[in-house]
Motif scaffolding. Structure first.
Motif, PDB file in Angstrom:
ATOM      1  N   ARG A 122       0.830  -1.313   0.167  1.00  0.00           N
ATOM      2  CA  ARG A 122      -0.181  -0.019  -0.033  1.00  0.00           C
ATOM      3  C   ARG A 122       0.763   1.246   0.146  1.00  0.00           C
ATOM      4  N   TYR A 150      -5.370  -1.475  -5.258  1.00  0.00           N
ATOM      5  CA  TYR A 150      -6.840  -1.976  -5.106  1.00  0.00           C
ATOM      6  C   TYR A 150      -7.384  -2.406  -6.520  1.00  0.00           C
ATOM      7  N   GLY A 232      -9.304  -4.878  -3.512  1.00  0.00           N
ATOM      8  CA  GLY A 232     -10.480  -3.962  -3.794  1.00  0.00           C
ATOM      9  C   GLY A 232     -11.491  -4.584  -4.086  1.00  0.00           C
ATOM     10  N   THR A 233     -12.262  -4.181  -4.783  1.00  0.00           N
ATOM     11  CA  THR A 233     -13.722  -4.741  -5.200  1.00  0.00           C
ATOM     12  C   THR A 233     -13.387  -5.816  -6.310  1.00  0.00           C
TER      13      THR A 233
ATOM     14  N   ALA B 186     -15.719   3.959  -0.558  1.00  0.00           N
ATOM     15  CA  ALA B 186     -15.723   2.505   0.069  1.00  0.00           C
ATOM     16  C   ALA B 186     -16.945   2.435   0.774  1.00  0.00           C
ATOM     17  N   ASN B 189     -17.952  -4.469   3.928  1.00  0.00           N
ATOM     18  CA  ASN B 189     -17.965  -5.950   3.433  1.00  0.00           C
ATOM     19  C   ASN B 189     -18.833  -6.745   4.433  1.00  0.00           C
ATOM     20  N   ARG B 230     -13.835   1.779  -4.591  1.00  0.00           N
ATOM     21  CA  ARG B 230     -12.171   1.596  -4.279  1.00  0.00           C
ATOM     22  C   ARG B 230     -11.980   0.325  -3.645  1.00  0.00           C
ATOM     23  N   SER B 231     -12.897  -0.100  -2.407  1.00  0.00           N
ATOM     24  CA  SER B 231     -12.614  -1.035  -1.830  1.00  0.00           C
ATOM     25  C   SER B 231     -13.967  -1.625  -0.938  1.00  0.00           C
ATOM     26  N   TRP B 233     -14.300  -2.303   2.788  1.00  0.00           N
ATOM     27  CA  TRP B 233     -13.792  -2.493   3.735  1.00  0.00           C
ATOM     28  C   TRP B 233     -14.170  -3.559   4.733  1.00  0.00           C
ATOM     29  N   ASP B 238      -9.188  -0.578   8.708  1.00  0.00           N
ATOM     30  CA  ASP B 238      -8.952  -0.516   7.218  1.00  0.00           C
ATOM     31  C   ASP B 238      -9.414   0.650   6.762  1.00  0.00           C
TER      32      ASP B 238
END
Lengths: 297, 372
Positions: A122, A150, A232-233, B186, B189, B230-231, B233, B238
């Motif tokens: 990261r 990501y 990431g996704t 974000a 999850n 983006r993610s 989390w 995080d």
């Protein structure tokens, strides 16, 4: 013919260990995978979990294919990086101490543990990471590259970094055991350095390549750290779903079925990988390859 | 319990009480609490000298636990998680060694159904009377007439944004689905939270009891949103990292995220017009607890409801206590900043977050999104 009990006595404990820690858990996993999952009204035994996984609309077959693809990609990258390093170290560096020092330096970085090694990416690939900071502060780019982190490239980079020593060490050992006289003879007979590498070194190092490939492929197939920390996704792999089914959804039957399928698919992929490497070695050296008898010597 | 407390339970989880009612109840409960005896009962002397608490990292900071160890001599060992399901899996398979578990309104039913909990005898809790009235009968804590959980913290989850990057005030969940912020969003999850957030965005009135059509609509909107995210989390650490490093500009987050303000990151909490999720966390005894460790756990639950713990989590991580005794010791500014004197205003747009009626259906939607 007299029956000897000796093999049974010496092999018995190992067989017992194998039965206890491998056969029984796998059998348990298989039975669990045939149990009805959460929200299912089916009775045991049922193939509902497998049907659900193999249903294209669920997206799971695609994720399984992606998982295998990522692991194979990591094997390829690790090979490409480790091959020249191992060759130079084994045949170009004459000092054993220097060889040991380089290998030790590679090993030392692995003392910090996989979590730190993964998270550190990261700091390299992030918006404010080393690469983006260097590119933006030098004026080469106006804005950082978001796609560095990501995504699948970051996952593959970290997985390769985390696993390539397995490839490096096995290739190095395989190449180091090649008798230098073969290489000298090849050059004396007019072979170029390239031809010597591909037709002598590679076929003889093929068993090491094969072992390294399996050592890289198997852990990569089962890791959840890199996709979770850096993916990431697009980080969803079959392993992360197995973790989710066991630890988040509490759907053990579905998690078990996914595990069984991953073991089967991974086993097939390992077999395919070994066959491809044997073909590769054969094509390289045209000397044949016998993995069981020391690699075509 | 009386009709009055039944009414309050209803009010508490429907956001229908007035400020005056709330203050009155806080006052009554506080007075009752003052008469409730010392922080720790003598029972702690007969308790085990240590037990393991399955909880998240924010609740178990060493400075939060130190006063309990000092007062009781009981060491709280911790087993940290990002999602209570992780501990439940271990409890189900046996040998988890977790005797006390943090779970909440959003997940308690699932945990109870997993068969890993033990009822709590609230008559053994000296500080039970210090609970803000209503929390003692909160939905998700009582099964078959027995109390299984003791709420000790509450708050909301909502949209948080980096004002420096977004550049404007925001109160619309649409920003989480806006292409303008592609790659800077974000979403959570765990705990089906993203599924519920999408339901709020779509204006679904029953986000925890969606039918198949509604779940399909939610899946569609989340799959459409996925390229912008983006993610997803996994834990609050995080998410703090994502926001503090500028990877993400807007997210659905938890209260401790606001801690990164101390790094000069201008993150702001929102009260979206579509709503936010109100929750409470509670302490549950697990079936791993024996008589001795159960006594130690009960002593600790008393501590959670006492004067110190609630004040500390309010000050340090912005979580609201359920303890009237803790509120009584808090600085007035802190009480105001946490809206503890006027929670009804704070919860104006909030819906109380409960376990979904169809967890398998919610999980299927989330799996579909992740696999897409």
């Amino acid at each position: 013919m007299r029956f000897s009990r000796y093999p049974l006595i010496t092999g018995g404990p190992w067989l017992l260990l194998l039965l206890t820690f491998f056969v029984l858990p796998i059998a348990g996993l298989l039975l669990l995978s045939l149990s009805p999952g959460n929200g299912s009204a089916a009775a045991f035994p049922t193939l509902d979990n497998y049907r659900g996984i193999l249903d294209l609309a669920s997206g799971r077959p695609q994720v399984l294919a992606r998982t295998l693809g990522v692991a194979l990609g990591v094997v390829l990258l690790a090979t490409l990086i480790a091959l020249p390093v191992a060759y130079y170290l084994a045949k170009g560096v004459r000092s054993t101490r220097l060889q040991a020092l380089v290998l030790m330096l590679v090993t030392v970085t692995f003392l910090v543990g996989p979590l730190i090694r993964t998270v550190s990416w990261r700091g390299i690939l992030g918006v404010k990471g080393l690469i983006n900071t260097a590119l933006t502060s030098s004026g080469l780019l106006d804005a950082p590259i978001m796609a560095l982190l990501y995504g699948r490239p970051a996952v593959i980079a970290a997985m390769t970094y985390n696993s390539f020593p397995f490839m490096l060490f096995t290739l190095f050992l395989a190449m180091r055991t090649i008798d230098d006289r073969y290489l000298v003879a090849a050059r004396d007979l007019g072979a170029s350095a390239n031809a010597t590498f591909w037709r002598i070194v590679m076929p003889l190092a093929a068993p090491g390549l094969c072992v390294g490939a399996v050592l890289v492929f198997v852990p990569t197939l089962s890791t959840v750290l890199e996709p979770e920390m850096l993916g990431g996704t697009s980080g969803r792999l079959t392993t992360t779903e197995i973790r989710d089914q066991f630890f988040h959804a509490l759907n053990w039957p579905l998690g078990s079925a996914l595990t069984v399928l991953l073991i089967v698919a991974g086993g097939l992929a390992v077999g395919l990988l070994a066959a491809l490497l044997a073909l590769f070695a054969r094509a390289c050296g045209r000397v044949g390859l016998s993995l069981g008898s020391g690699g075509g010597r | 319990m009386t009709d009055a407390s039944d009414r309050l339970t209803h009010d508490l989880f429907n956001g229908a009480r007035s400020r005056r009612d709330m203050l009155k109840l806080l006052g009554i409960a506080g007075a009752a609490g003052l008469l409730g005896g010392p922080l720790l009962s003598g029972r702690a002397q007969a308790a085990a000298k240590h037990f393991t608490w399955g909880t998240n990292a924010d609740y178990a900071r060493p400075e939060f636990l130190a006063p309990f160890l000092k007062a009781s001599g009981i060491e709280v060992q911790t087993s940290l998680f990002a999602d209570p399901s992780e501990i439940i899996t271990k409890l189900q398979s046996g040998g988890a060694g977790v005797e006390l578990l943090t779970d909440g309104s959003y997940h308690a039913q699932i945990t109870y159904d997993a068969g890993v909990l033990k009822p709590i005898d609230t008559s053994k809790l000296k500080n039970w009377s210090k609970l803000i009235p209503g929390f003692d009968k909160a939905a998700g804590m009582i099964y078959d007439g027995k109390t299984y959980g003791v709420p000790y913290a509450w708050g909301t989850d909502s949209m948080v944004y980096n004002h420096g990057i977004v550049g404007q005030d925001v109160d619309d969940l649409a920003i989480l689905f806006d292409k303008e912020f592609a790659g800077r969003i974000a979403m959570p999850n765990g705990l089906f939270e993203s599924v519920v957030v999408a339901a709020l965005y779509l204006g679904i009135k029953t986000p925890f009891a969606m039918d198949k059509d509604q779940l399909d609509a939610v899946a569609e909107v989340l799959i459409k949103q996925k390229p912008l995210v983006r993610s997803y989390w996994n834990d609050i650490g995080d998410l703090k990292n994502l926001m503090a490093t500028g990877e993400v500009a807007v997210c659905w987050g938890w209260q401790p995220l606001l801690e990164i303000r101390k790094y000069d990151v201008d993150v702001r909490w929102t009260h979206p017009k579509q709503g936010e999720l109100a929750w409470y966390d509670a302490a549950f005894l697990t079936r791993d607890a024996n008589a001795e460790s159960e006594a130690a756990c009960l002593a600790f639950i008393d501590y959670l409801l006492g004067e110190q713990y609630g004040a500390m989590i309010g000050k340090d991580i912005g979580y609201r206590t359920t303890s009237t005794a803790a509120i009584a010791t808090m600085d007035g500014k802190l009480v105001d900043s946490l809206d503890l004197a006027k929670p009804d205003a704070f919860l104006k747009n909030a819906v109380w977050w409960t376990s979904p009626t169809n967890p398998a259906g919610y999980q299927a939607v989330w799996d579909k999104v992740l696999n897409a």
